[in-house]
Design an enzyme around this catalytic site. Structure first.
Site, PDB file in Angstrom:
ATOM      1  N   GLY A 241       0.738  -4.957   1.009  1.00  0.00           N
ATOM      2  CA  GLY A 241      -0.443  -5.076   0.154  1.00  0.00           C
ATOM      3  C   GLY A 241      -0.182  -5.883  -1.114  1.00  0.00           C
TER       4      GLY A 241
ATOM      5  N   GLU B 161      -0.463  -9.373  -0.070  1.00  0.00           N
ATOM      6  CA  GLU B 161      -1.886  -9.580   0.253  1.00  0.00           C
ATOM      7  C   GLU B 161      -2.750  -9.710  -1.001  1.00  0.00           C
ATOM      8  OE1 GLU B 161      -1.676  -6.068   2.791  1.00  0.00           O
ATOM      9  OE2 GLU B 161      -2.441  -7.254   4.460  1.00  0.00           O
TER      10      GLU B 161
ATOM     11  N   ALA C  12       0.868  -1.178   0.000  1.00  0.00           N
ATOM     12  CA  ALA C  12       0.000   0.000   0.000  1.00  0.00           C
ATOM     13  C   ALA C  12       0.905   1.228   0.000  1.00  0.00           C
ATOM     14  CB  ALA C  12      -0.887  -0.025   1.239  1.00  0.00           C
TER      15      ALA C  12
ATOM     16  N   GLU D 159       4.772  -4.714   7.561  1.00  0.00           N
ATOM     17  CA  GLU D 159       3.994  -3.691   8.256  1.00  0.00           C
ATOM     18  C   GLU D 159       4.429  -3.438   9.699  1.00  0.00           C
ATOM     19  OE1 GLU D 159       2.709  -6.068   6.347  1.00  0.00           O
ATOM     20  OE2 GLU D 159       1.205  -5.226   4.995  1.00  0.00           O
TER      21      GLU D 159
HETATM   22  N1  CAA Z   1       4.509   3.154  -1.061  1.00  0.00           N
HETATM   23  C1  CAA Z   1       4.859   4.278  -1.706  1.00  0.00           C
HETATM   24  N2  CAA Z   1       5.952   4.383  -2.475  1.00  0.00           N
HETATM   25  C2  CAA Z   1       6.713   3.299  -2.608  1.00  0.00           C
HETATM   26  C3  CAA Z   1       6.415   2.087  -1.975  1.00  0.00           C
HETATM   27  C4  CAA Z   1       5.248   2.021  -1.169  1.00  0.00           C
HETATM   28  N3  CAA Z   1       4.850   0.895  -0.546  1.00  0.00           N
HETATM   29  N4  CAA Z   1       7.379   1.186  -2.270  1.00  0.00           N
HETATM   30  C5  CAA Z   1       8.249   1.827  -3.078  1.00  0.00           C
HETATM   31  N5  CAA Z   1       7.852   3.096  -3.293  1.00  0.00           N
HETATM   32  C6  CAA Z   1       8.509   4.127  -4.098  1.00  0.00           C
HETATM   33  C7  CAA Z   1       9.717   4.712  -3.381  1.00  0.00           C
HETATM   34  O1  CAA Z   1       9.312   5.701  -2.464  1.00  0.00           O
HETATM   35  C8  CAA Z   1      10.515   5.256  -4.535  1.00  0.00           C
HETATM   36  O2  CAA Z   1       9.947   6.459  -4.951  1.00  0.00           O
HETATM   37  P1  CAA Z   1      10.908   7.727  -5.333  1.00  0.00           P
HETATM   38  O3  CAA Z   1      11.704   7.243  -6.519  1.00  0.00           O
HETATM   39  O4  CAA Z   1       9.943   8.808  -5.666  1.00  0.00           O
HETATM   40  O5  CAA Z   1      11.770   7.967  -4.155  1.00  0.00           O
HETATM   41  C9  CAA Z   1      10.252   4.250  -5.650  1.00  0.00           C
HETATM   42  O6  CAA Z   1       9.066   3.538  -5.266  1.00  0.00           O
HETATM   43  C10 CAA Z   1      11.366   3.223  -5.790  1.00  0.00           C
HETATM   44  O7  CAA Z   1      11.572   2.625  -4.519  1.00  0.00           O
HETATM   45  P2  CAA Z   1      13.027   2.518  -3.830  1.00  0.00           P
HETATM   46  O8  CAA Z   1      13.899   3.643  -4.262  1.00  0.00           O
HETATM   47  O9  CAA Z   1      12.802   2.346  -2.363  1.00  0.00           O
HETATM   48  O10 CAA Z   1      13.544   1.164  -4.508  1.00  0.00           O
HETATM   49  P3  CAA Z   1      14.581   0.143  -3.877  1.00  0.00           P
HETATM   50  O11 CAA Z   1      14.920  -0.802  -4.958  1.00  0.00           O
HETATM   51  O12 CAA Z   1      15.680   0.826  -3.187  1.00  0.00           O
HETATM   52  O13 CAA Z   1      13.738  -0.660  -2.745  1.00  0.00           O
HETATM   53  C11 CAA Z   1      11.839  -1.796  -1.865  1.00  0.00           C
HETATM   54  C12 CAA Z   1      12.653  -1.456  -3.122  1.00  0.00           C
HETATM   55  C13 CAA Z   1      12.661  -2.712  -0.957  1.00  0.00           C
HETATM   56  C14 CAA Z   1      10.586  -2.530  -2.322  1.00  0.00           C
HETATM   57  C15 CAA Z   1      11.476  -0.513  -1.118  1.00  0.00           C
HETATM   58  O14 CAA Z   1      10.912   0.407  -2.023  1.00  0.00           O
HETATM   59  C16 CAA Z   1      10.509  -0.735  -0.006  1.00  0.00           C
HETATM   60  O15 CAA Z   1      10.882  -1.227   1.044  1.00  0.00           O
HETATM   61  N6  CAA Z   1       9.224  -0.341  -0.207  1.00  0.00           N
HETATM   62  C17 CAA Z   1       8.211  -0.414   0.810  1.00  0.00           C
HETATM   63  C18 CAA Z   1       7.741  -1.844   0.981  1.00  0.00           C
HETATM   64  C19 CAA Z   1       6.721  -1.924   2.101  1.00  0.00           C
HETATM   65  O16 CAA Z   1       7.042  -1.661   3.238  1.00  0.00           O
HETATM   66  N7  CAA Z   1       5.483  -2.321   1.767  1.00  0.00           N
HETATM   67  C20 CAA Z   1       4.427  -2.445   2.712  1.00  0.00           C
HETATM   68  C21 CAA Z   1       3.634  -1.190   2.764  1.00  0.00           C
HETATM   69  S1  CAA Z   1       2.472  -1.187   4.096  1.00  0.00           S
HETATM   70  C22 CAA Z   1       1.132  -2.032   3.528  1.00  0.00           C
HETATM   71  O17 CAA Z   1       1.117  -2.571   2.458  1.00  0.00           O
HETATM   72  C23 CAA Z   1      -0.005  -2.033   4.467  1.00  0.00           C
HETATM   73  C24 CAA Z   1      -1.121  -2.902   4.123  1.00  0.00           C
HETATM   74  O18 CAA Z   1      -1.120  -4.082   4.385  1.00  0.00           O
HETATM   75  C25 CAA Z   1      -2.324  -2.349   3.566  1.00  0.00           C
END
Ligand code: CAA
Length: 263
Positions: A108, A111, A63, A131
């Site tokens: 998400g 999920e 998400a 999360e």
């Molecule tokens: N939400 C918003 N933006 C996201 C995102 C997310 N979940 N995941 C990645 N992005 C964005 C980053 O912010 C980045 O944007 P910018 O270029 O504008 O800075 C772009 O995507 C590329 O990401 P990274 O630079 O971080 O890429 P990376 O290769 O270094 O890392 C990754 C990849 C490990 C997937 C890392 O992006 C990451 O950890 N993302 C978050 C993953 C996460 O925690 N997901 C769970 C979200 S909570 C949820 O989902 C709740 C639920 O159950 C409803």
């Protein structure tokens, strides 16, 4: 649609979540567009759906953390409901849905893949429920579907530790059915989808419903659900044609099921 691509080839439809700049993260707009896309699927022609993400790096990276970062308690709950409603629509969609997980499937993303009937992935796929590290619980069904998919102990370990797992481990614990090199993933999904689509469409739908509905109840009620759906099949042309073909030993004809609308 800004963030969803929809393509139909013959009886197979592919939905691609297309927000690669944010690794296909799910914001409200993506969820709304996905919801509308599902509503628009022509169920008279499409027999199997494939769900994937744009690019070669990410299926869905969760998400949208930016959107969630400022939510109040009530808004958080509403956002969870928005995701859950769309994912449940996917889970109960009348036809089978295959998740072709082509990279990160986090939060998400993991999920939504679990709301699909079948998961296959590329060898660079990474699954996880991060999360707890972000100060929240999984919010789009992860606490429920992960436990049902990989067992309670493994689900609790993944969720409490927020540790991501690679494709081979996802395969080992039964989270995915198969792992492919990236370039072979979509062809494999399409092959699987067309194998499903060759079978009798009402029977396939009834199988999905029997499995899904039966899992929600005890065995005594579950087998009654199966009996009813089994019985329904005997009103279809597919059952008559399929069994007659078998009895006539007409293997060629056996593969040809009548179009859904005629059943
Ligand atoms: N939400 C918003 N933006 C996201 C995102 C997310 N979940 N995941 C990645 N992005 C964005 C980053 O912010 C980045 O944007 P910018 O270029 O504008 O800075 C772009 O995507 C590329 O990401 P990274 O630079 O971080 O890429 P990376 O290769 O270094 O890392 C990754 C990849 C490990 C997937 C890392 O992006 C990451 O950890 N993302 C978050 C993953 C996460 O925690 N997901 C769970 C979200 S909570 C949820 O989902 C709740 C639920 O159950 C409803």
């Amino acid at each position: 649609m800004e963030f969803i691509l929809y393509e139909v080839k013959d009886t197979i439809a592919t939905i691609t979540i297309n927000r690669p700049k944010a690794l296909n993260a799910l914001n409200s707009q993506v969820l709304d567009e996905l919801d509308k896309t599902l509503d628009a699927v022509d169920l008279n022609t499409v027999r199997c759906l494939i769900l994937t993400g744009a690019g070669e790096k990410s299926f869905v990276a969760g998400a949208d953390i930016g959107e969630m970062s400022t939510l109040t308690k009530a808004e958080g709950e509403a956002f969870g409901k928005k995701g859950n409603d769309v994912f449940r629509k996917l889970e109960t969609f009348p036809i089978p849905v295959i998740a072709a997980v082509n990279g990160f499937a986090l939060g998400g993303g993991c999920e939504i893949s679990m709301s699909c009937d079948i998961r296959i992935c590329s060898d660079n796929a990474v699954f996880g429920q991060p999360e707890a590290g972000l100060g929240i619980t999984p919010g789009f069904g992860g606490t429920q579907r992960l436990a049902r998919t990989v067992g309670v102990g493994m689900a609790k370990q993944m969720i409490y530790t927020a540790r991501n797992i690679k494709a081979d481990e996802a395969y080992r614990i039964g989270l995915v059915n198969a792992v492919y090199p990236q370039e072979e993933l979509l062809p494999a999904a399409e092959k699987l989808a067309s194998t499903i689509a060759k079978n009798a469409p009402i029977a396939v739908r009834n199988c999905k419903k029997a499995i899904n509905d039966g899992l929600q109840t005890d065995m005594d009620k579950a087998i009654v659900i199966e009996e009813k759906l089994f019985g329904d099949c005997f009103e279809t042309e597919d059952q008559k044609a399929g069994m007659a073909n078998f009895l006539e030993k007409d293997k060629e004809k056996k593969l040809k099921v009548v179009p859904f609308k005629n059943c």
